[in-house]
Structures are given as structure tokens and as C-alpha cells.
Design an enzyme around this catalytic site. Structure first.
Site, short mmCIF file in Angstrom:
data_model
loop_
_atom_site.label_atom_id
_atom_site.label_comp_id
_atom_site.label_asym_id
_atom_site.label_seq_id
_atom_site.Cartn_x
_atom_site.Cartn_y
_atom_site.Cartn_z
N ASP A 1 59.85 10.98 46.78
CA ASP A 1 60.58 12.02 46.34
C ASP A 1 59.63 13.48 46.27
O ASP A 1 59.96 14.17 45.46
CB ASP A 1 61.00 11.60 44.63
CG ASP A 1 59.66 11.22 44.08
OD1 ASP A 1 58.67 11.20 44.51
OD2 ASP A 1 59.88 11.02 42.70
N GLU B 1 56.48 13.45 44.89
CA GLU B 1 55.37 13.42 43.86
C GLU B 1 54.12 12.98 44.62
O GLU B 1 53.95 12.27 45.56
CB GLU B 1 55.81 12.61 42.58
CG GLU B 1 56.75 13.06 41.93
CD GLU B 1 56.94 12.13 40.56
OE1 GLU B 1 56.23 11.14 40.55
OE2 GLU B 1 57.86 12.46 39.94
N ARG C 1 44.34 35.16 43.06
CA ARG C 1 44.95 36.94 43.30
C ARG C 1 45.91 37.04 42.33
O ARG C 1 46.28 38.21 42.18
CB ARG C 1 45.22 36.97 44.92
CG ARG C 1 44.17 37.04 45.88
CD ARG C 1 44.86 37.16 47.26
NE ARG C 1 45.29 35.83 47.70
CZ ARG C 1 45.95 35.57 48.58
NH1 ARG C 1 45.87 36.37 49.93
NH2 ARG C 1 46.40 34.37 49.28
N GLN C 2 46.56 36.14 41.85
CA GLN C 2 47.68 36.29 40.69
C GLN C 2 46.89 36.60 39.39
O GLN C 2 46.99 35.72 38.45
CB GLN C 2 48.73 35.28 41.00
CG GLN C 2 49.46 35.62 42.25
CD GLN C 2 50.60 34.75 42.22
OE1 GLN C 2 51.41 34.74 41.21
NE2 GLN C 2 50.92 33.75 43.02
N ASP D 1 38.39 47.28 50.89
CA ASP D 1 39.21 48.01 49.88
C ASP D 1 38.17 48.13 48.81
O ASP D 1 37.02 47.61 48.63
CB ASP D 1 40.47 47.11 49.49
CG ASP D 1 40.35 45.92 49.08
OD1 ASP D 1 39.11 45.50 48.30
OD2 ASP D 1 41.13 44.98 49.26
N LYS E 1 42.75 51.22 50.54
CA LYS E 1 43.81 50.40 50.76
C LYS E 1 44.76 50.36 49.56
O LYS E 1 44.65 50.21 48.54
CB LYS E 1 43.46 48.98 51.06
CG LYS E 1 44.43 47.97 51.52
CD LYS E 1 43.90 46.51 51.59
CE LYS E 1 44.07 45.52 50.78
NZ LYS E 1 43.68 44.06 50.89
N THR F 1 45.13 42.82 56.15
CA THR F 1 43.87 43.81 56.01
C THR F 1 42.77 43.89 57.02
O THR F 1 42.26 45.03 57.12
CB THR F 1 43.19 43.14 54.39
OG1 THR F 1 44.48 43.10 53.60
CG2 THR F 1 42.12 43.89 54.07
C1 R5P Z 1 43.18 41.11 48.50
O1 R5P Z 1 42.71 42.01 47.81
C2 R5P Z 1 42.18 40.01 49.14
O2 R5P Z 1 40.97 40.40 48.91
C3 R5P Z 1 42.41 40.22 50.55
O3 R5P Z 1 41.85 41.44 51.24
C4 R5P Z 1 43.83 39.77 51.08
O4 R5P Z 1 44.11 38.67 50.32
C5 R5P Z 1 43.80 39.55 52.60
O5 R5P Z 1 45.00 39.18 52.75
P1 R5P Z 1 45.68 39.35 54.24
O6 R5P Z 1 44.67 38.85 55.39
O7 R5P Z 1 47.00 38.73 54.34
O8 R5P Z 1 45.80 40.98 54.50
#
Ligand code: R5P
Length: 301
Positions: A36, A38, A103-104, A176, A201, A235
Site C-alpha cells: 500500500d 507504507e 528551501r521551504q 545569487d 538572481k 541556476t
Molecule cells: C536556491 O536558492 C538554491 O541555493 C539553489 O540555487 C537552487 O536550489 C538550485 O536549483 P536549480 O538547480 O533548479 O536552479
């Protein structure tokens, strides 16, 4: 010995490398997925008294593989920790080299969850006494723990490897503004006057599309672009293209956590990278730099 390593199913290579470096004993797990969906996992021991009173060190990353996604890996981690606690381990030290969901960490749009912080609480509530990760996306995520939580820095080990490429006029480029601190920490290992160049960015919070702008002073230089995560390669490939357009001689794409989903590898190499360099926090074909030294040092402390 009073310390015992548990090698989780997601960190077999790094787990074994760490066992070899520390000389500690280890146990594996037995795991499967029920029909299922799990997940099931147990510590592969025949006698629970082998755990009681021991300092247990769990090495289990939260990266997706063909058999299990990061959600599955997270549940496995919770199950490993809670079973060790139930078996009366003296202390449970959790090493999760890649912390998925980090990242969240903020509500970028109304209605979102701060799941990165909730996951820290889940790990703590399962029974972790200490938590370690490598190059977490945002330091403040670890402040959600009330147990000791550590962010291990891979930059020295990555720099040692990159230096074997005999770079000429190295320059570190931060993809960034959020990565500037990491890039500066990285640059110092190449020499005290190694410059750091920064892009601007912007990511569309709805589509995820990125727009990168900036001019780089990298003419005839060897460019090192370092990010914490390389996922789709969007990125990194945008940054490489600008570096190449600005006259960079060689470009090295460095990521601590190489998720490399979709066509990330093609994108990055096609953009002009000489090489992709990463670590073994996640299973990937470019894990030239092992984090076993970092983990071993922390484990033996
Ligand atoms: C975002 O702020 C992270 O530091 C990475 O730059 C990001 O997760 C890279 O994701 P992707 O390869 O999809 O651009």
C-alpha cells in the site's frame, strides 16, 4: 565499544566511508515498501540489548533515489530514531547530510507552510539528541531545534579538490545574493585575495523560472561557481553562460548537494562548464569529494 553507527539505506557509500575512517562498528537496516506504499524499516540486529546504553550514530540522508523519494527517506529516518530510542539507546546522534525541504524555510506566498522548521521538530520529537547536517540551505532552519544542531562546512574539502585542477587566476562567483556568505567562505581557501563576484538572481515564486543579471569581471580567469544545491541546473547553467560570455577561461560548477534532476547534467555541460564537482551527501555521478572526514571528526569528538 560504546558508539555504534547505523548506516541508513540512503547513505550507504558515505556511511561505509565514515565507518572506515572512524573504525567504529556499524549496523545496517532492513527496509521495504509495503504494497500500500507504507515504508518499513528495522535495525538489523538479533538482540535489542545490543542497543541499550549505547551512543548511536545514524547516517541517513534525505535524497530521493529510484526506490524512494525524500518523503519516504524522512519517514525512514523518523522510524530509525524512534526505534533506537525505544531500545533505550543512551544517546541518538543524527547525521542527515542533505536536509531536504530546507528551501521551504519561509512563507514566500500567502498560505504556505514552514515545513523546513516542522521537519526539525519531527526529528527532535522522534528522539534525536543531536542533529548534524552539511551546508544547510539556510542556517536559521537549524534554530528550530532545541537540541544541539550543527551545520558542517564542506568548503575546505571542496576547495582542496578544486585546487588539484591547477587553476590560473581563480575567481569565485556567487550565483545569487543568498550564496555570498558561502562563496566568501569558499574563496578564502584559494588565497586571501581571491575575488568573489555576485549575480543578481530573481526566481518567480509561482513558475520557479529564474532571471539572472549582472556583469562579471572574469576575463581570462578560471571561474568557480559554488552553490549549495544543484537541482534542475537552471541556476548553474545561467551563471555559467554569463561567465563564459564575460570571457571566463574555464568554469567549474560546484554543488554540495547534487540532486541533478531532469536534464541538469546536459544543461550545465552544454552551458560551458569544464566539470561538475560535488560531494557524497547524495548519490550522484560527480561525488568526487567525500564528506566522511567531516562526519568522522564530529562523531569522534
Ligand atoms: C536556491 O536558492 C538554491 O541555493 C539553489 O540555487 C537552487 O536550489 C538550485 O536549483 P536549480 O538547480 O533548479 O536552479
Amino acid at each position: 565499544m560504546d558508539k555504534l553507527i547505523v548506516i541508513g539505506p540512503s547513505s550507504q557509500l558515505l556511511g561505509m566511508r565514515t565507518v572506515q575512517k572512524t573504525g567504529l562498528d556499524f549496523v545496517q537496516t532492513e527496509h521495504k515498501t509495503f504494497p500500500d506504499g507504507e515504508c518499513y524499516i528495522r535495525i538489523k540486529i538479533d538482540d535489542e540489548s545490543k542497543i541499550a546504553g549505547k551512543e548511536m550514530i545514524v547516517i541517513h540522508t534525505l535524497g530521493a533515489s529510484n526506490h524512494a523519494d525524500q518523503n519516504h527517506r524522512l519517514l525512514e529516518l523518523i522510524m530509525i530514531i524512534s526505534s533506537l530510542k525505544r531500545m533505550k539507546a543512551k544517546k541518538v546522534r543524527v547525521f542527515t547530510p542533505y536536509l531536504a525541504y530546507a528551501r521551504q524555510d519561509k512563507a514566500f506566498r500567502p498560505g504556505e507552510s514552514l515545513i523546513a522548521h516542522v521537519i526539525c521538530k519531527m526529528i527532535e520529537n522522534a528522539g534525536a539528541d543531536e542533529f548534524y547536517t552539511v551546508d544547510v540551505h539556510a542556517d536559521h532552519v537549524l534554530e528550530s531545534f532545541s537540541i544541539p544542531a550543527f551545520n558542517l562546512n564542506p568548503m575546505k574539502l571542496l576547495a582542496e579538490y578544486v585546487k588539484t585542477k591547477n587553476l590560473k587566476d581563480p575567481v569565485v562567483v556567487s550565483p545569487d545574493k543568498g550564496a555570498v556568505k558561502r562563496s566568501k567562505s569558499f574563496a578564502q581557501f584559494f588565497g586571501k585575495d581571491v575575488p568573489v563576484e555576485v549575480f543578481s538572481k530573481e526566481r518567480d515564486v509561482i513558475t520557479g523560472d529564474i532571471k539572472m543579471t549582472g556583469e562579471l569581471n572574469v576575463e581570462k580567469m578560471d571561474v568557480i561557481i559554488a552553490d549549495d544545491i544543484i537541482s534542475t541546473g537552471g541556476t548553474m547553467s545561467s551563471a555559467i553562460k554569463i561567465a563564459k560570455k564575460s570571457g571566463a577561461r574555464n568554469v567549474y560548477a560546484i554543488g554540495t548537494h547534487l540532486l541533478l534532476i531532469q536534464d541538469a547534467i546536459t544543461r550545465i555541460l552544454d552551458a560551458g562548464a569544464n566539470e561538475i564537482i560535488g560531494t557524497d551527501t547524495l548519490k550522484n555521478p560527480f561525488a568526487q569529494v567525500s564528506m566522511a572526514d567531516l562526519l568522522s571528526e564530529a562523531i569522534l569528538k
